[in-house]
Each structure stands twice: as C-alpha cells, then as structure tokens.
Design an enzyme around this catalytic site. Structure first.
Site, PDB file in Angstrom:
ATOM      1  N   ASP A 196    -139.213  63.044 -40.434  1.00 58.48           N
ATOM      2  CA  ASP A 196    -139.038  64.059 -39.388  1.00 58.48           C
ATOM      3  C   ASP A 196    -138.282  65.273 -39.928  1.00 58.48           C
ATOM      4  O   ASP A 196    -138.156  66.292 -39.241  1.00 58.48           O
ATOM      5  CB  ASP A 196    -138.378  63.473 -38.133  1.00 58.48           C
ATOM      6  CG  ASP A 196    -136.978  62.962 -38.396  1.00 58.48           C
ATOM      7  OD1 ASP A 196    -136.562  62.866 -39.567  1.00 58.48           O
ATOM      8  OD2 ASP A 196    -136.270  62.645 -37.413  1.00 58.48           O
ATOM      9  N   SER A 197    -137.838  65.201 -41.187  1.00 57.27           N
ATOM     10  CA  SER A 197    -137.299  66.391 -41.859  1.00 57.27           C
ATOM     11  C   SER A 197    -138.349  67.504 -41.886  1.00 57.27           C
ATOM     12  O   SER A 197    -138.010  68.666 -42.114  1.00 57.27           O
ATOM     13  CB  SER A 197    -136.859  66.043 -43.285  1.00 57.27           C
ATOM     14  OG  SER A 197    -137.904  65.405 -43.987  1.00 57.27           O
TER      15      SER A 197
ATOM     16  N   LYS B 282    -140.632  54.326 -39.406  1.00 56.11           N
ATOM     17  CA  LYS B 282    -139.202  54.262 -39.749  1.00 56.11           C
ATOM     18  C   LYS B 282    -138.390  54.680 -38.535  1.00 56.11           C
ATOM     19  O   LYS B 282    -138.759  55.645 -37.856  1.00 56.11           O
ATOM     20  CB  LYS B 282    -138.874  55.179 -40.932  1.00 56.11           C
ATOM     21  CG  LYS B 282    -137.364  55.201 -41.248  1.00 56.11           C
ATOM     22  CD  LYS B 282    -137.048  55.800 -42.611  1.00 56.11           C
ATOM     23  CE  LYS B 282    -137.028  57.299 -42.648  1.00 56.11           C
ATOM     24  NZ  LYS B 282    -136.029  57.940 -41.765  1.00 56.11           N
TER      25      LYS B 282
ATOM     26  N   GLU C  36    -128.855  56.695 -46.749  1.00 56.81           N
ATOM     27  CA  GLU C  36    -128.735  58.142 -46.985  1.00 56.81           C
ATOM     28  C   GLU C  36    -127.265  58.562 -47.097  1.00 56.81           C
ATOM     29  O   GLU C  36    -126.435  58.218 -46.237  1.00 56.81           O
ATOM     30  CB  GLU C  36    -129.405  58.928 -45.848  1.00 56.81           C
ATOM     31  CG  GLU C  36    -129.288  60.441 -46.071  1.00 56.81           C
ATOM     32  CD  GLU C  36    -130.226  61.293 -45.232  1.00 56.81           C
ATOM     33  OE1 GLU C  36    -131.072  60.736 -44.506  1.00 56.81           O
ATOM     34  OE2 GLU C  36    -130.107  62.526 -45.318  1.00 56.81           O
TER      35      GLU C  36
HETATM   36  O1  KIV Z   1    -136.918  62.645 -42.564  1.00 52.09           O
HETATM   37  C1  KIV Z   1    -136.741  62.395 -43.752  1.00 52.09           C
HETATM   38  O2  KIV Z   1    -137.160  63.144 -44.646  1.00 52.09           O
HETATM   39  C2  KIV Z   1    -136.011  61.193 -44.090  1.00 52.09           C
HETATM   40  C3  KIV Z   1    -135.584  61.047 -45.519  1.00 52.09           C
HETATM   41  C4  KIV Z   1    -134.346  61.831 -45.690  1.00 52.09           C
HETATM   42  C5  KIV Z   1    -135.424  59.636 -45.919  1.00 52.09           C
HETATM   43  O3  KIV Z   1    -135.725  60.398 -43.260  1.00 52.09           O
END
Ligand code: KIV
Length: 297
Positions: free
Chosen positions: A49-50, A118, A187
């Site tokens: 979700d980044s 996730k 993280e």
């Molecule tokens: O959203 C994302 O990119 C993540 C990574 C930082 C693992 O959860």
C-alpha cells in the site's frame, strides 16, 4: 536457497519452506512492466500500500482505497508469471472484525488472482489471521513499524529500541506466527530484535530496515532504483533511475525545441505507386489541414 529458478508459480507454503535458509528476495511492485522484470529475480512481489505514497502522492498509506490495491494487484499478477504475488490490505479493510477481513481479502484474491494478502499488526490481528487462514487465505503478517498506524506512532520511526518495546514486538511476532501467518515482515527494528524473532519463530522473517539477521529482504522498488526523492536510511540505492529519467526528458525537450527530433528515421515517407492519401504521415495530414496564416493590419 531461493525459488527464483523454478518454473511453476510460487505459493505461500513454498516461501514458508525457505525458513532458515536465508536469501529470500522480495520487492514491492505496482505495475506490469516492472513486475515482469522483478519476476525473474524475486521469490515474491508485494503490491504494497506504499503505492499510495510512491505512485499517487499521498502523505501516508492511510487514505489508500481497496479499489486501488485491486487495480494495481491485477496489473502485477498480469506481469509476474512465476513469483508469488502478495497484495497489501489497506487501512480500514480488515481491522474491524475477522468476517469483514475475510470479505475484503476474499474479494482481493478473487479479483486480482494474487496468491496471498498482507495485513499489519501483531497480537491484535492474531484472531483474524487464524480466521482467514482457516478459510483458505494465506496471510503475510507485518510488525515493527506498521505505517498504517503512523497517526498513533507519531511518525515513521524505528521501533523496538528499548527493552519494553522489544518484548512487545517479539511477543507480537510469536503470536502471528502461531496464528498461522506464512511469513512475517519486520520493518524498521534493531538487529538484536530481528535476530531474536528470526530465531524464535518457525516462519520466515522478511526485513525492511531490520538488518541482515532476517530470512529475507524486501525494499520498495522505486526507493532502491533511485526514483523516490526521499528514502529512509535503511535503503540502498541500487540504481539512478530518477537521474536517468530527468536526463532523457531534458534531452527530449532540447531536441524538440531545436527541431532535431523527430529526425528522418522517426518520420514516415510516402509509399511509391499508392493512392493519393496512402502512406501519409501524421505531419503531412496536419499540414494539409492547417489554415494559411493571415496577417492582421
Ligand atoms: O507497503 C509496503 O510497501 C510495505 C513494505 C514496506 C513491506 O508494506
């Protein structure tokens, strides 16, 4: 040991089976072209979700809608033929109850064809993880810095740097592993904590800013390519894509302004012996329809 030489689509249990062998390779991916490239080298790709921050200009991941995750999830699954594709569940789509989580996770799996989801959170999500796994949804867990909680944490800060915090995160890791998560993202935590968790649980730990003491590593692709303007200190830039893009666009703009692009090799010519409009170029068409300039006096 890695799964990157295998031909068949990697599944969640294949990633779990790599526990203790080290070298699990993962990247985030948000679109088809980069997914197809990363697919050759990664065991799994995360549609993180980044993407809300990296692709869509949000300040945090909190506003990211489920529909956006589904749209990017589909693109990545189309591009990656072999790696496991994991789609992040966005803030608000799974925390309320196990049944709400199931409804939204099942929608993501059906509409994207991804192999796992996730979710962020430690022991508070253990019941939901068990509920999802029992109903056929492989879950990757995520503890340490959980960016969806940025408004509670007060910023994107490293976690587990004092003994009390360390014990809480270690217990979170144990509980999500016991609940049935197939892998765990750690993280922005210290190396001693990452090492303790990796030794304590039976599923692979995937570090992002969590030291080499994890079973594998993940980075945001745009960060490691050198495209993101600001990156956390744990990111190594393996490329200079931002500079390359700017250089290419600068040269393009200079050539268009100087009239040197398009050159003859980029321009269509007339086909000999064809009708009056056969083989016409777009430029010729435009010229033909242009009105003659009138001068006003
Ligand atoms: O959203 C994302 O990119 C993540 C990574 C930082 C693992 O959860």
């Amino acid at each position: 040991m890695s799964l990157h030489g295998t031909q068949k689509r990697v599944m969640a249990p294949d990633v779990t089976a790599l526990k203790g062998r080290g070298g699990i390779v993962a990247l985030t991916s948000y679109h088809s072209h980069t997914a197809a490239i990363a697919d050759k080298y990664c065991d799994f790709l995360l549609v993180g979700d980044s993407l809300g921050m990296v692709m869509h200009g949000y300040e945090t991941t909190v506003p990211v809608p489920l529909e956006l995750m589904i749209m990017h999830g589909r693109a990545v699954v189309r591009g990656a033929k072999r790696a496991l594709v994991v789609v992040d569940m966005p803030f608000g789509s799974y925390e309320e109850s196990p049944s709400v989580a199931f409804r939204n996770c099942a929608r993501v799996m059906k509409e994207t064809d991804c192999g796992a989801v996730k979710i962020e959170g430690g022991r508070r999500m253990a019941e939901t993880i068990r509920y999802l796994v029992d109903r056929g949804i492989p879950v990757m867990s995520h503890v340490g810095l959980t960016p969806q909680s940025v408004n509670v944490i007060g910023g994107f800060k490293a976690q587990g740097r004092n003994p009390e915090q360390l014990a809480v995160i270690e217990e979170d890791a144990r509980q999500v592993a016991l609940a049935g998560a197939f892998a765990l993202v750690l993280e922005a935590i210290t190396e001693p904590l990452a090492a303790r968790i990796t030794a304590a649980i039976e599923i692979p730990t995937i570090g992002i800013g969590a030291s080499p003491s994890c079973d594998g590593q993940i980075l945001v692709m745009e960060d490691m390519l050198g495209l993101s303007p600001r990156v956390p200190r744990f990111v190594k830039k393996f490329g200079r894509i931002g500079e390359m893009i700017e250089g290419a666009i600068r040269t393009y703009s200079e050539e268009v302004r100087a009239g040197t692009f398009p050159a003859p090799e980029h321009t269509y010519s007339m086909k000999v012996g064809s009708g009056p409009s056969a083989g016409r170029t777009r430029a010729a068409d435009l010229k033909a329809t242009k009105k003659p300039k009138t001068t006003s006096s």
